[in-house]
Design an enzyme around this catalytic site. Structure first.
Site, PDB file in Angstrom:
ATOM      1  N   VAL A  24       0.852  -1.198   0.000  1.00 56.23           N
ATOM      2  CA  VAL A  24       0.000   0.000   0.000  1.00 56.23           C
ATOM      3  C   VAL A  24       0.884   1.242   0.000  1.00 56.23           C
ATOM      4  O   VAL A  24       0.535   2.275  -0.558  1.00 56.23           O
ATOM      5  CB  VAL A  24      -0.997  -0.009   1.193  1.00 56.23           C
ATOM      6  CG1 VAL A  24      -0.281   0.105   2.530  1.00 56.23           C
ATOM      7  CG2 VAL A  24      -2.019   1.114   1.060  1.00 56.23           C
ATOM      8  N   GLY A  25       2.063   1.130   0.615  1.00 56.75           N
ATOM      9  CA  GLY A  25       2.999   2.254   0.646  1.00 56.75           C
ATOM     10  C   GLY A  25       3.674   2.388  -0.713  1.00 56.75           C
ATOM     11  O   GLY A  25       3.911   1.393  -1.397  1.00 56.75           O
TER      12      GLY A  25
ATOM     13  N   GLY B 276      -6.772   7.552   7.492  1.00 55.36           N
ATOM     14  CA  GLY B 276      -7.200   6.874   6.256  1.00 55.36           C
ATOM     15  C   GLY B 276      -7.929   5.613   6.673  1.00 55.36           C
ATOM     16  O   GLY B 276      -8.380   5.483   7.821  1.00 55.36           O
ATOM     17  N   ARG B 277      -8.010   4.683   5.727  1.00 52.00           N
ATOM     18  CA  ARG B 277      -8.720   3.420   5.999  1.00 52.00           C
ATOM     19  C   ARG B 277      -8.123   2.703   7.194  1.00 52.00           C
ATOM     20  O   ARG B 277      -8.839   2.145   8.026  1.00 52.00           O
ATOM     21  CB  ARG B 277      -8.617   2.500   4.777  1.00 52.00           C
ATOM     22  CG  ARG B 277      -9.175   3.079   3.513  1.00 52.00           C
ATOM     23  CD  ARG B 277      -8.631   2.321   2.320  1.00 52.00           C
ATOM     24  NE  ARG B 277      -7.210   2.633   2.131  1.00 52.00           N
ATOM     25  CZ  ARG B 277      -6.733   3.353   1.119  1.00 52.00           C
ATOM     26  NH1 ARG B 277      -7.534   3.808   0.210  1.00 52.00           N
ATOM     27  NH2 ARG B 277      -5.438   3.615   1.017  1.00 52.00           N
TER      28      ARG B 277
ATOM     29  N   PRO C 123      -9.229  18.272   7.298  1.00 51.07           N
ATOM     30  CA  PRO C 123     -10.207  17.374   7.937  1.00 51.07           C
ATOM     31  C   PRO C 123     -10.749  16.349   6.932  1.00 51.07           C
ATOM     32  O   PRO C 123     -10.856  16.636   5.749  1.00 51.07           O
ATOM     33  CB  PRO C 123     -11.331  18.334   8.375  1.00 51.07           C
ATOM     34  CG  PRO C 123     -10.691  19.675   8.435  1.00 51.07           C
ATOM     35  CD  PRO C 123      -9.613  19.685   7.397  1.00 51.07           C
TER      36      PRO C 123
ATOM     37  N   ARG D 240       5.673   4.125   8.229  1.00 51.45           N
ATOM     38  CA  ARG D 240       7.023   4.012   7.682  1.00 51.45           C
ATOM     39  C   ARG D 240       8.008   4.611   8.681  1.00 51.45           C
ATOM     40  O   ARG D 240       7.703   5.625   9.339  1.00 51.45           O
ATOM     41  CB  ARG D 240       7.139   4.790   6.357  1.00 51.45           C
ATOM     42  CG  ARG D 240       6.511   4.115   5.165  1.00 51.45           C
ATOM     43  CD  ARG D 240       7.262   2.834   4.764  1.00 51.45           C
ATOM     44  NE  ARG D 240       6.701   2.210   3.576  1.00 51.45           N
ATOM     45  CZ  ARG D 240       5.782   1.246   3.581  1.00 51.45           C
ATOM     46  NH1 ARG D 240       5.298   0.783   4.725  1.00 51.45           N
ATOM     47  NH2 ARG D 240       5.357   0.732   2.446  1.00 51.45           N
TER      48      ARG D 240
ATOM     49  N   HIS E  52       8.665  -5.146  10.692  1.00 47.45           N
ATOM     50  CA  HIS E  52       7.752  -4.782   9.593  1.00 47.45           C
ATOM     51  C   HIS E  52       6.830  -5.946   9.203  1.00 47.45           C
ATOM     52  O   HIS E  52       6.883  -6.455   8.075  1.00 47.45           O
ATOM     53  CB  HIS E  52       8.564  -4.303   8.375  1.00 47.45           C
ATOM     54  CG  HIS E  52       7.774  -3.423   7.452  1.00 47.45           C
ATOM     55  ND1 HIS E  52       8.329  -2.403   6.718  1.00 47.45           N
ATOM     56  CD2 HIS E  52       6.449  -3.393   7.137  1.00 47.45           C
ATOM     57  CE1 HIS E  52       7.406  -1.801   5.998  1.00 47.45           C
ATOM     58  NE2 HIS E  52       6.238  -2.386   6.235  1.00 47.45           N
TER      59      HIS E  52
ATOM     60  N   SER F  64       1.371  -6.429   7.819  1.00 47.23           N
ATOM     61  CA  SER F  64       0.474  -7.090   6.855  1.00 47.23           C
ATOM     62  C   SER F  64       0.779  -8.582   6.715  1.00 47.23           C
ATOM     63  O   SER F  64       0.301  -9.235   5.787  1.00 47.23           O
ATOM     64  CB  SER F  64       0.595  -6.410   5.478  1.00 47.23           C
ATOM     65  OG  SER F  64       1.883  -6.640   4.923  1.00 47.23           O
TER      66      SER F  64
HETATM   67  O1  LIG Z   1       3.168  -0.747   2.392  1.00 46.17           O
HETATM   68  C1  LIG Z   1       2.814  -1.853   2.753  1.00 46.17           C
HETATM   69  O2  LIG Z   1       2.082  -2.576   2.058  1.00 46.17           O
HETATM   70  C2  LIG Z   1       3.220  -2.380   4.087  1.00 46.17           C
HETATM   71  O3  LIG Z   1       4.116  -1.592   4.712  1.00 46.17           O
HETATM   72  C3  LIG Z   1       3.726  -3.791   3.977  1.00 46.17           C
HETATM   73  O4  LIG Z   1       2.669  -4.577   3.770  1.00 46.17           O
END
Ligand SMILES: O=C(O)[C@H](O)CO
Length: 354
Positions: free
Chosen positions: A109-110, A188-189, A213, A271, A319, A322
């Protein structure tokens, strides 16, 4: 129809492990877009690529990152790259890939490892993997928050190493969520999912800050928008959920820590780059804040001699937010589907707007 060539680090040379022998293979193969997969991805994503018949792909068949020199060679002439967060997709790499490159799909996602300006300049589309990891990351964030605030790692260490004497009134006391104020930096989500999970612990109030906001998300968790200063001052627990950008780089620094409560617990699952680690070390070692739980650091891996490891009030994870089988498979599937859709010139399931 596809071919897969896999690189095995241990052997230090390329091995062709799954040659395709279908009739007409060579003719058909030459017309299929070339794709490089920079890491051994979980099976669901791999199956999608394999069964698509849409690409010929080569994969770095290892759990460790492909060496940069190898990567630069391998991407040459590719139309697609499926990468993970350890690969810097920058001008050097894009130049090495050349003008055929159409799609970069990251299994994350990052996207701070992607030079978005360079990608945009070249008209390369980018896929990423939001949503599918939200639950898993939120769950880990809550686990890390509780482990840090209730001193679980310290406690098991004491039990195992003979520190457990008689029952003592204030020994290994921590801080509880009931009646607390939880702050979220970057709503966020994932921030919403964390708050939803924390609410049953009888949190009194949720507050957040962001560039502006975000009422549609904030309403879901009845969170109040405050300034960064107020977030620091009011939070008993501060969860960092923002993306790493030039604006958020080092945002968690002495200026922030010095405004926080002495009992505050700082949690970062976004991060490492958003935190000034020297300042965090000072804040933790001088008792300016009560504890920190970090799933992300700078660098990664954090060297074992790093001073943060010496602090009992700092819980460090490698880390893994996920890291569930289900989520990592979903991430790989989404990354594969993003890549294939992008190569077909269709909308991607999850495309990053550049
Ligand atoms: O950015 C991401 O997806 C997380 O840091 C690792 O899953």
């Amino acid at each position: 129809m596809l071919v897969m060539w896999c690189s095995r680090t241990a052997l230090g040379r390329l091995q062709r492990i799954a040659p395709c022998t279908v009739t007409g293979f060579h003719r058909a193969m030459s017309t299929l877009p070339k794709v490089y997969v920079t890491r051994k991805v979980p099976p669901d994503g791999l199956d999608i690529l394999r069964k698509s018949g849409q690409v010929q792909f080569e994969m770095w068949d290892s759990d460790d990152p492909v060496p940069r020199v190898e990567l630069l060679k391998k991407v040459k002439g590719c139309e697609g790259i499926l990468c993970v967060l350890t690969e810097k997709i920058d001008a050097q790499l894009l130049n090495a890939a050349g003008p055929n490159l159409k799609v970069v799909s990251t299994m994350s996602v990052g996207f701070d490892h992607l030079s978005l300006d360079e990608l945009k300049k070249r008209g390369i589309r980018v896929g990423y993997t939001p949503d599918v990891l939200t639950d898993c990351v939120a769950e880990l964030t809550v686990a890390l928050l509780l482990a840090t605030s209730r001193r679980l790692i310290e406690a098991t260490h004491e039990a195992k190493t003979g520190g457990w004497g008689t029952w003592r009134t204030l020994w290994l006391c921590g801080h509880e969520l009931a009646n607390s104020t939880v702050g979220i930096l970057g709503l966020g989500r994932i921030g919403v999912a964390i708050a939803e999970r924390l609410k049953p612990f009888k949190v009194k109030k949720f507050i957040y800050t962001d560039v502006a906001p975000r009422p549609e998300l904030a309403n879901m968790i009845e969170a109040e928008y405050v300034s960064l200063d107020e977030l620091a001052k009011q939070s008993d627990f501060l969860a960092i959920c923002c993306a790493l950008t030039p604006e958020t780089h080092g945002i968690c620094n002495w200026n922030l820590f010095s405004k926080m409560k002495k009992n505050a617990i700082f949690i970062n699952t976004s991060r490492g780059g958003v935190v000034n680690q020297e300042d965090l070390y000072e804040a933790l070692s001088t008792g300016l804040i009560a504890g920190a739980g970090l799933d992300v650091t700078t660098p990664e891996p954090l060297p074992t001699h790093h001073p943060l490891y010496t602090l009992k009030n700092c819980v460090i994870l490698p880390h893994i937010a996920s890291a569930s089988y289900m989520t990592r498979n979903s991430m790989s599937a989404l990354a594969a589907n993003n890549l294939l859709a992008g190569l077909r010139g269709e909308p991607m399931p999850k495309e990053l707007k550049l």
